[in-house]
Structures are given as C-alpha cells and as structure tokens.
Design a protein around this motif. Structure first.
Motif, PDB file in Angstrom:
ATOM      1  N   VAL A 145       0.752  -1.041   0.307  1.00 18.99           N
ATOM      2  CA  VAL A 145      -0.037  -0.158   0.011  1.00 18.99           C
ATOM      3  C   VAL A 145       0.570   1.810   0.340  1.00 18.99           C
ATOM      4  O   VAL A 145       0.298   1.820  -0.932  1.00 18.99           O
ATOM      5  N   CYS A 148       1.982   2.159  -3.473  1.00 20.46           N
ATOM      6  CA  CYS A 148       1.202   2.596  -4.432  1.00 20.46           C
ATOM      7  C   CYS A 148       0.949   3.970  -4.131  1.00 20.46           C
ATOM      8  O   CYS A 148       0.692   4.323  -4.761  1.00 20.46           O
ATOM      9  N   ARG A 149       1.036   4.148  -2.769  1.00 22.24           N
ATOM     10  CA  ARG A 149       0.972   5.748  -2.250  1.00 22.24           C
ATOM     11  C   ARG A 149       1.660   6.678  -2.310  1.00 22.24           C
ATOM     12  O   ARG A 149       1.851   7.787  -3.625  1.00 22.24           O
ATOM     13  N   ASN A 160      -6.633   3.287   4.447  1.00 22.66           N
ATOM     14  CA  ASN A 160      -7.136   2.346   4.096  1.00 22.66           C
ATOM     15  C   ASN A 160      -7.363   1.161   5.470  1.00 22.66           C
ATOM     16  O   ASN A 160      -7.583   1.669   6.233  1.00 22.66           O
ATOM     17  N   ILE A 345     -10.148   1.421  -4.284  1.00 22.19           N
ATOM     18  CA  ILE A 345      -9.093   0.165  -4.561  1.00 22.19           C
ATOM     19  C   ILE A 345      -9.390  -1.082  -3.662  1.00 22.19           C
ATOM     20  O   ILE A 345      -9.201  -1.292  -2.567  1.00 22.19           O
ATOM     21  N   LYS A 346     -10.321  -1.813  -4.916  1.00 27.91           N
ATOM     22  CA  LYS A 346     -11.128  -2.880  -4.126  1.00 27.91           C
ATOM     23  C   LYS A 346     -11.051  -4.800  -5.248  1.00 27.91           C
ATOM     24  O   LYS A 346     -10.700  -4.751  -5.972  1.00 27.91           O
ATOM     25  N   PHE A 390      -8.516   2.019  -0.488  1.00 27.20           N
ATOM     26  CA  PHE A 390      -7.925   0.702  -0.328  1.00 27.20           C
ATOM     27  C   PHE A 390      -8.372  -0.431   0.556  1.00 27.20           C
ATOM     28  O   PHE A 390      -8.612  -0.281   1.404  1.00 27.20           O
ATOM     29  N   ASN A 392      -9.673  -4.289   1.030  1.00 22.74           N
ATOM     30  CA  ASN A 392      -9.442  -5.517   1.171  1.00 22.74           C
ATOM     31  C   ASN A 392      -9.881  -6.427   2.449  1.00 22.74           C
ATOM     32  O   ASN A 392      -9.542  -6.353   3.260  1.00 22.74           O
ATOM     33  N   SER A 397      -5.262  -9.508   1.457  1.00 25.38           N
ATOM     34  CA  SER A 397      -4.271  -9.038   2.065  1.00 25.38           C
ATOM     35  C   SER A 397      -2.768  -9.624   2.498  1.00 25.38           C
ATOM     36  O   SER A 397      -1.746  -9.058   1.764  1.00 25.38           O
ATOM     37  N   MET A 406      -2.740  -6.071  -7.569  1.00 26.76           N
ATOM     38  CA  MET A 406      -2.941  -4.656  -7.032  1.00 26.76           C
ATOM     39  C   MET A 406      -1.948  -3.971  -7.060  1.00 26.76           C
ATOM     40  O   MET A 406      -1.977  -2.420  -8.186  1.00 26.76           O
ATOM     41  N   GLU A 407      -0.710  -4.095  -7.105  1.00 31.00           N
ATOM     42  CA  GLU A 407       0.439  -3.103  -7.581  1.00 31.00           C
ATOM     43  C   GLU A 407       0.871  -3.049  -8.801  1.00 31.00           C
ATOM     44  O   GLU A 407       1.227  -2.023  -9.294  1.00 31.00           O
TER      45      GLU A 407
END
Length: 410
Positions: A145, A148-149, A160, A345-346, A390, A392, A397, A406-407
């Motif tokens: 995460v 991504c941020r 998150n 984002i799911k 985010f 999940n 996760s 995801m990434e």
C-alpha cells in the motif's frame, strides 16, 4: 456483469493453498513464541528474585528507621500508597472501555465445531474461513500500500481498510480461542503501524465489528460480510475522514433470500442449506447515475441502479451490490455536495461498502484490481480524484497473488 470471483472453484482452491502455506508459517511462529515464553519465564524468575531481595532490604531498613524514630520515612511510604491508589483509579475507565468494545457475546449452544477437509470450520449451521497470517505478511501488505501511495499525487487523501473475516466475531469465546489461533487484531495492528510511506490513514474496523459481533454482520454460508457489517466499517471511515454517515435507520431496504454462498460451495455441508442467508441492501436517499465498465470493454454502460435486483436466490446473491466484480464502477451524485471524488481500490469485500460512500461524495469510482488493466495514477488525474480508499479482505491482504495484481496497476 462479470462472473463473480467468490464462486469460482479455482479461487477457492487457491485460497486453500494459500492457507496451507500460511499454516506452516503459523507453526514456525508458535515455536518462536514457545522459545520467547521460556526466556520470559526465566527473566521473570530472576526479576522476582531481585525484587524479593530488594524488598527484604527495604523492609529491614524501614524497621531500623522506625526504631530510630524516622518519621519522614513513614510519610514517603504513605505518599507512595496514595499514588498507587490514584493510578489504579485512573486505569479503571480504560478497562471498562475495553469491555464495552467487546459487545454482547455470541450465544453459545455448548456444541463443538469441526474443520472440513476443505479447511472450513463449521459450527451452529455456519461456515467460517480459518485465518492464517503473520507479522511478515502484514508488513508486506503495508509496504505494498505504501508503494502505491508513493505513486499517487500527494494532494490525494489515502485511506486503508482491511476487513477481518467472520471467525474473529462469529464464535463464542469458548471456541474462538481454540480456532482463531493467530489474532487478526494483531495482524491488523501490524499492517497499520508498518507503512513505509507517509500520508496513509488507517481505518481499523476490528473494534467496531467486535462490538456488534452478535448482529448479522457476516453471512452463514459465504465468506463475505453483510450490508450491515459494511455499514459499521463505513461509520468508522466517516470518523476518520471527518464525514457524517447516513443514518441506516432512515433508509428503505430490500431483501434476497435463499443465498448459499462460497463456503457452502467449498464444503457442500448439507447443514448449511438449512441456514441459508438473506442479502439485505439499502436504497440511498440521493439521485444518481450508475455506469459500469464490464469485462473486455473500454466503454461504460449506463444502469438504472447501483444494485442488481435480479441477482436472485442461490449462489450469486452477493452480486446484487454494484452488479458484482466489474473492472470499473462509477456513481455520480446528481446533486453535487462538496466537489470531492473518491476512488475505491477493492476486491469483492468492497462491493457492499461502495454504495454507502455515495452519500458523502459527488462521485464514487471503484476499480476491482483483479479485472482492471489500466493505470491508477492516470485514472486519478483524468477524473479529478481527491480521495482513495484501499479496501481488502484480510485473506486477500495476505495473498502474494492479490498484492501483485493490485500493485501492477500503479
């Protein structure tokens, strides 16, 4: 609407394989814990010996001081006792708050549960995924995460949410301690305290779900949460984001009965059929448009509702929420409120969560990272996104496959 991932047999098999891998991690962690306990016990014994020696010395000195008429020494002892009483009084509200967070316990029928060959725990007509996770997996998700941020504009607020699974809440305490051997609460804390980038706001929903554990927040036959469970998460998000949640008690609802979901499909335990679920969903008090980009398409399709009312009974009832697992979903409020636009984002846990956000944003966008093939930073720029969430499930996760999917969008 695309085929739903939660009823995909390959996905169930993959989840089971992932759980077996994490089971090995669990055994390694247990060994480490045993070693730490032995070291700790040894340390405590040594500490007690030292304390006993010091206490004996102090007691001896105190006796000599009393004999010598040393009044000051007595006053110090009395002051220390008073301070300890004050500290104990100050700690009491914390203890009471902790008990309140637990909420009402799940009624216990006195029966034991059992684990099926497919790795699903059955108790009282309900099926539960077993949780396997450790601090290493938690830190990996936190780092993902964070990565991504770092690729998103700094002006965007990032939140998150990791959704725990039912086994942490749906069993009476007597059974919970024997089955949920690795604490999901500890796992979540490890996620939320190990970011490697700034600007990520943790929304820890574990305490809220625990408080409402006796309510219908998760399904009996499926691994997802109910609309009510997602509502409590939405409340926690609003607290973190400075928003006012819509009052669920003011909303009209609809129901789909006879839902038998993924965990029934994985086990085929007949008992679960007698405890089929009801999928309840709520009409939001706004006027909006709903568009979906379906699989293998680059165009949006206009729909008349954020709910797929024809989902029907059986195994696909959870697909009522935002028409299931589509690459992109967009809900636009026709009465703009604040100029803010959120991107979720799911994976499938986000489906029941997304509709609530339409009450607080001018636009709600949702990207399912398992089906979307575009670039998220570009999407944010093109659509004026101001907030990203985010969300999940905890098992996703802890899945390397899910994290890579995801990434890759960033």
């Amino acid at each position: 609407m695309s085929d739903t991932n939660y009823n995909n047999d390959d996905e169930i098999i993959r989840r089971r394989q992932e759980q077996r891998r994490m089971k090995k991690r669990e055994e390694r962690i247990k060994k480490q814990k045993r070693n730490r306990i032995i070291l700790l016990a040894t340390g405590v014994a040594v500490l007690l010996f030292i304390v006993f020696g010091i206490s004996s010395c102090v007691s001896s000195c105190s006796s000599r001081n009393k004999k010598n008429g040393n009044v000051e020494s007595t006053e110090v002892v009395e002051q220390t006792t008073s301070d300890e009483q004050t500290a104990a009084t100050q700690e009491q509200p914390v203890q009471e708050a902790t008990l309140m967070e637990m909420g009402a316990d799940v009624p216990d029928n006195g029966q034991d549960g059992y684990t099926t060959d497919s790795g699903v725990y059955i108790w009282n007509g309900q099926a539960f995924e077993l949780f396997y996770g450790d601090s290493d997996l938690a830190r990996t998700y936190a780092a993902t995460v964070s990565n991504c941020r770092q690729k998103i504009d700094n002006s965007i607020n990032v939140y998150n949410i990791v959704v725990p699974i039912h086994i942490a809440f749906g069993l009476p305490e007597r059974l919970e301690k024997t089955v949920d051997s690795l604490s999901q609460s500890d796992y979540l804390n490890n996620v939320y305290t190990n970011y490697t980038a700034d600007g990520i706001k943790a929304v820890n929903i574990f305490g809220s779900l625990k408080q409402h554990r006796a309510e219908y927040t998760f399904f009996n036959t499926d691994h997802h949460w109910t609309s009510l469970g997602s509502y409590y998460a939405y409340q926690e998000f609003c607290n973190a984001a400075g928003e006012t949640p819509v009052d669920i008690n003011t909303l009209q609802s609809k129901e789909i009965g006879g839902f038998v979901g993924s965990l029934y499909n994985a086990t085929e335990v007949e008992e679960l059929k007698n405890h089929a679920d009801t999928v309840k969903y709520y009409e939001m008090p706004i006027t909006y448009t709903m568009d979906v980009m379906m699989e293998d398409s680059t165009e949006f399709t206009r729909l008349d509702s954020m709910y797929y009312d024809d989902a029907g009974s059986g195994g696909n009832s959870y697909g009522v929420f935002i028409w299931g697992d589509n690459p992109v979903t967009k809900i636009v409020n026709e009465q703009p409120k604040n100029g803010r636009k959120v991107l979720v984002i799911k994976e499938s846990y986000g489906n029941a969560f997304v509709p609530w956000l339409a009450n607080n944003y001018d636009e709600v966008h949702a990207i399912d990272f398992r089906h979307y093939t575009g670039n998220v930073p570009s999407y944010c720029s093109e659509n004026g996104i101001t907030d990203i969430i985010f969300i999940n499930g905890v098992m996703s996760s802890a899945s390397a496959f899910q994290l890579e999917s995801m990434e890759s969008l960033f």
